[in-house]
Design a protein around this motif. Structure first.
Motif, PDB file in Angstrom:
ATOM      1  N   PRO A 104      23.473  11.062  -0.977  1.00 52.70           N
ATOM      2  CA  PRO A 104      22.631  12.419  -1.131  1.00 52.70           C
ATOM      3  C   PRO A 104      21.520  12.150   0.039  1.00 52.70           C
ATOM      4  N   ILE A 105      21.342  13.344   0.307  1.00 51.15           N
ATOM      5  CA  ILE A 105      20.335  13.578   1.548  1.00 51.15           C
ATOM      6  C   ILE A 105      18.980  14.031   1.110  1.00 51.15           C
ATOM      7  N   ALA A 106      17.831  13.838   1.188  1.00 48.61           N
ATOM      8  CA  ALA A 106      16.709  14.576   0.960  1.00 48.61           C
ATOM      9  C   ALA A 106      16.166  15.434   1.882  1.00 48.61           C
ATOM     10  N   GLY A 107      15.539  16.743   1.797  1.00 47.47           N
ATOM     11  CA  GLY A 107      15.018  17.754   2.515  1.00 47.47           C
ATOM     12  C   GLY A 107      13.749  16.981   3.348  1.00 47.47           C
ATOM     13  N   ILE A 163      20.835  24.391  13.101  1.00 48.07           N
ATOM     14  CA  ILE A 163      21.569  24.083  11.604  1.00 48.07           C
ATOM     15  C   ILE A 163      20.767  24.526  10.318  1.00 48.07           C
ATOM     16  N   THR A 164      19.815  25.662  10.647  1.00 51.09           N
ATOM     17  CA  THR A 164      18.939  26.338   9.706  1.00 51.09           C
ATOM     18  C   THR A 164      18.946  27.741   9.845  1.00 51.09           C
ATOM     19  N   VAL A 219      11.874  27.086   7.511  1.00 51.00           N
ATOM     20  CA  VAL A 219      13.289  27.141   7.688  1.00 51.00           C
ATOM     21  C   VAL A 219      14.233  26.555   6.478  1.00 51.00           C
ATOM     22  N   THR A 220      15.382  26.966   6.270  1.00 55.50           N
ATOM     23  CA  THR A 220      15.955  26.529   4.955  1.00 55.50           C
ATOM     24  C   THR A 220      17.720  26.083   5.765  1.00 55.50           C
ATOM     25  N   ASN A 221      18.064  25.253   4.779  1.00 57.58           N
ATOM     26  CA  ASN A 221      19.488  24.733   4.984  1.00 57.58           C
ATOM     27  C   ASN A 221      19.853  24.178   3.485  1.00 57.58           C
TER      28      ASN A 221
END
Length: 258
Positions: A104-107, A163-164, A219-221
């Motif tokens: 898993p990757i945290a923001g 990427i966002t 930003v969001t992704n």
């Protein structure tokens, strides 16, 4: 050929990918994908991910991609793993469905810096393979001390990040750039979740020259949301109260069982 078993985990059409099968993907530059964070065997916006894959498959391959098939492939690839970063890649002539399972990757937990570049992704509404241009510009931005590239047209009209997606808060509502771009899953979720927090959301033109007029930019992704504190040489204020509202809106989204 022997199946590839090292992490990250790769499965193609429900079985462990072989080196022969992966070599096919290495030679291709045609296909589409979606990326998601999985926690406890659940993900946010599952219906949106499945709809994205189905729509892209129809456009690129002329046929739909059943959502239940995709869910089955993800469940099988996850196996005993409950928390992960998952990417579903559709490629090849048939095509095939590959699921990649990573830790898993945290923001990001700090505000970001963006570097503008005049560039538009081809077929921007599709999350397609072969994103050399955006990757190139993002790497250049990172070399210059920024976190992300911000894509614009020659007149400075913003479309998206490499990427966002970009959101701008004018003190009343959030404006998402109305320009050729990928509708990110997190952005789509926030478009529905923010009004419940008292913040309307709409699409509209956003220019680089106007960013300093906003109370907050973010930003969001698939990793979540992050405030933006600078764009090129422009320093932006971070509205902590507003960012807390954005985070609360995102965290209010239901996690769907895969």
């Amino acid at each position: 050929m022997d199946a590839v078993t090292a992490l990250p985990r790769f499965e193609i059409d429900g079985h462990a990918a072989t080196t022969s099968e992966l070599s096919v993907l290495a030679m291709l530059n045609y296909g589409h994908f979606t990326a998601m964070q999985v926690r406890g065997g659940r993900t946010r916006g599952l219906d949106l991910h499945l709809a994205r894959l189905d729509a892209a498959n129809r456009e690129l391959y002329g046929a739909g991609l059943p959502g239940e098939l995709v869910r089955d492939r993800i469940r099988h690839a996850l196996g005993e793993i409950s928390d992960a970063a998952v990417r579903v890649i559709v490629f090849g002539e048939s095509p095939s469905v590959m699921v990649v399972v990573r830790p898993p990757i945290a923001g990001p937990d700090t505000a970001l810096g963006l570097r503008t570049v005049s560039y538009q992704r081809p077929l921007a509404h599709v999350k397609h393979l072969g994103g050399f241009g955006q990757s190139y510009h993002r790497r250049l931005a990172e070399r210059e001390g920024f976190d992300e590239a911000l894509l614009t047209d020659p007149d400075g009209v913003i479309s998206e990040g490499a990427i966002t997606n970009l959101g701008c808060f004018d003190g009343t509502s959030v404006i998402w750039p109305d320009a050729p771009a990928l509708d990110g899953i997190t952005m789509l979720l926030l478009e529905k979740a923010l009004p419940a927090q008292g913040v309307p959301s709409r699409r509209g033109p956003v220019l680089v020259a106007d960013l300093g007029k906003f109370r907050g930019v973010f930003v969001t992704n698939s990793r979540g949301v992050a405030a933006v504190e600078r764009v090129d040489d422009l320093r932006l204020g971070v509205d902590e109260a507003f960012m807390k509202t954005v985070t609360q809106a995102y965290e209010s989204v239901t996690w769907d069982v895969i």
